[in-house]
Design an enzyme around this catalytic site. Structure first.
Site: not given
Length: 363
Positions: A38, A131
């Protein structure tokens, strides 16, 4: 060929070298490395460099990037929690996806059924970083409901730390995954083949031989790109930290005061800047700005250059003590941290060039 600036120069040989080094280190512990793409938007030249380094399994947070890699023969994992709206693409373009919401997993099951496929998932567990992930106390109940679904194959448990809460991976929180795997084996009589123990921040445990032996997968991006583990920011032995270099062109050189004249209000980003009076300094403006890069992630290769600050389009440097006399049109080089590489590689205004040979720099 005439170069355009600003640009990022990527040394593909250094990427290959870092991939080989980290893969070797992890393989000795029985750990599969998922190469995370990414940070460079799955640019195919860099993916190929990682393949050359031995990476056979790639992961990305954007389904668009996995689609970009559709013709590369390798295993692919969607790292960001799946969106219901992209379920068909997730099933089509990823072999595995990370998930934490039962409702979304049901949608993936329907998409997989329509495609006449079985889709593999890793259930993410929140071990404290806050998260993504199912809370530890809810894992068994969630697994029970997943096992009732057709066209979905639960192949493992995973977790993520350091990215949001900054919680470090350790034997205690990674140990929760191992205990859950044992509980699932006992209750449901299934063996989960993958225990995915985090990202580049878990590499320090590999380096100091403290990672639990049951952890058999890590999702590694920053360490391959920048040669550092991310828990403490330490360099990884025999890895390069300069595979990505930002190059910017100077558009102005002038001697100016370091204190602006007039009442100070907010800058273009709504912040009220503060200045230290250093007298008259020789300043250079480079044609790159906060629209393109993360300013506090830049490190000038010339240690005698410092950064005053930046606006959207202009980077302001103190070149008073620079190692060479700089003029308009000269190029200034910078190393970058992860966030800066991410921004630069995403920006359409920053050109990308690839070095074909390994530069002779020390490790």
């Amino acid at each position: 060929m005439k170069r355009e600036y600003p640009c990022v120069e990527i040394d593909l040989c250094k990427i290959t070298h870092n991939a080989k080094t980290i893969l070797s280190m992890c393989s000795k512990k029985g750990i599969e490395v998922v190469g995370v793409t990414k940070v460079f938007c799955a640019e195919l030249s860099i993916v190929q460099a990682m393949l050359k380094g031995g990476i056979k399994h790639f992961g990305d947070s954007r389904i668009q990037n996995l689609i970009n890699m559709k013709d590369i023969h390798c295993k692919k994992t969607l790292l960001r929690i799946s969106m219901e709206s992209e379920a068909e693409e997730v099933v089509k373009y990823s072999d595995i996806s990370l998930n934490s919401e039962l409702q979304t997993i049901k949608v993936l099951a329907e998409a997989a059924k329509s495609a006449n496929k079985v889709h593999n998932i890793i259930l993410m567990v929140d071990v404290g970083d806050l998260r993504e992930g199912v809370l530890v106390k809810d894992v068994i109940g969630t697994v029970r409901k997943i096992l009732e679904l057709s066209n979905i194959n639960l192949i493992g448990l995973g977790t993520n730390v350091t990215c949001y809460g900054g919680v470090l991976p350790d034997e205690n929180n990674l140990g929760k995954l191992i205990e859950l795997k044992k509980d699932i084996k006992k209750i449901f009589d299934i063996e989960l083949p993958i225990i995915s123990g985090g990202n580049s921040s878990s590499l320090y445990m590999v380096m100091n031989n403290t990672i639990p032996k049951e952890i058999n997968q890590l999702r590694v991006g920053e360490a391959i790109a920048l040669g550092k583990e991310t828990a403490f920011g330490e360099s990884i032995a025999n890895c390069y930290d300069d595979a990505f270099i930002l190059k910017g062109e100077i558009v102005e050189v002038k001697e100016k005061p370091t204190l602006p004249t007039g009442e100070i209000g907010r800058d273009a980003f709504g912040e009220k800047p503060h200045f230290k009076d250093m007298g008259i300094r020789k300043r250079a403006i480079v044609a790159v700005g906060r629209q393109d890069i993360k300013v506090d992630g830049l490190i000038p290769l010339d240690k005698n250059i410092s950064i005053f600050g930046a606006s959207s389009d202009h980077l302001i440097l103190d070149i008073t003590d620079s190692s060479r006399e700089l003029e308009v049109g000269d190029i200034v080089n910078f190393r970058m941290d992860y966030g800066c590489v991410l921004a630069a590689m995403t920006s359409q205004y920053v050109k990308k060039y690839y070095a074909k040979e390994l530069a002779m720099s020390s490790i």
